[in-house]
Design a protein around this motif. Structure first.
Motif, short mmCIF file in Angstrom:
data_model
loop_
_atom_site.label_atom_id
_atom_site.label_comp_id
_atom_site.label_asym_id
_atom_site.label_seq_id
_atom_site.Cartn_x
_atom_site.Cartn_y
_atom_site.Cartn_z
N ALA A 22 130.32 -73.67 7.46
CA ALA A 22 131.08 -73.01 8.55
C ALA A 22 131.58 -73.92 9.63
O ALA A 22 132.44 -73.86 10.06
CB ALA A 22 129.94 -71.84 9.08
N ARG A 23 130.34 -74.88 9.84
CA ARG A 23 130.71 -75.74 11.16
C ARG A 23 131.74 -76.71 10.65
O ARG A 23 132.57 -77.35 11.63
CB ARG A 23 129.34 -76.41 11.60
N ASP A 24 131.77 -77.45 9.34
CA ASP A 24 132.46 -78.47 9.02
C ASP A 24 133.84 -78.17 8.52
O ASP A 24 134.78 -78.99 8.61
CB ASP A 24 131.79 -79.32 7.96
N GLU A 25 133.96 -77.02 7.93
CA GLU A 25 135.01 -76.54 7.02
C GLU A 25 135.94 -75.56 7.76
O GLU A 25 137.09 -75.36 7.27
CB GLU A 25 134.50 -76.35 5.67
N HIS A 26 135.35 -74.78 8.67
CA HIS A 26 136.29 -73.68 9.13
C HIS A 26 136.37 -74.04 10.56
O HIS A 26 135.39 -74.73 11.36
CB HIS A 26 135.47 -72.44 9.04
#
Length: 56
Positions: A22-26
């Motif tokens: 969630a932190r890296d891709e969204h």
């Protein structure tokens, strides 16, 4: 137990993987206030309470 991303449906085994995904891709989701009359307290301003009367 498996965890799934509510945005894209990706399934992962560990909660830490879901957090990293969630932190890296969204992009971060910005929630706007729908009710304009609600004000949030800030660190600089604390609510000032009036006197409290205790019945004897």
């Amino acid at each position: 137990m498996t965890y799934h991303c509510p945005l894209c449906g990706l399934r992962v085994r560990y909660a830490s993987e879901l957090d990293a995904h969630a932190r890296d891709e969204h992009l971060p989701i910005h929630v706007e206030e729908r009710k304009e009359h609600i004000t949030r307290y800030r660190r600089s301003g604390r609510p000032k309470l009036g006197p409290v009367y205790i019945p004897l």
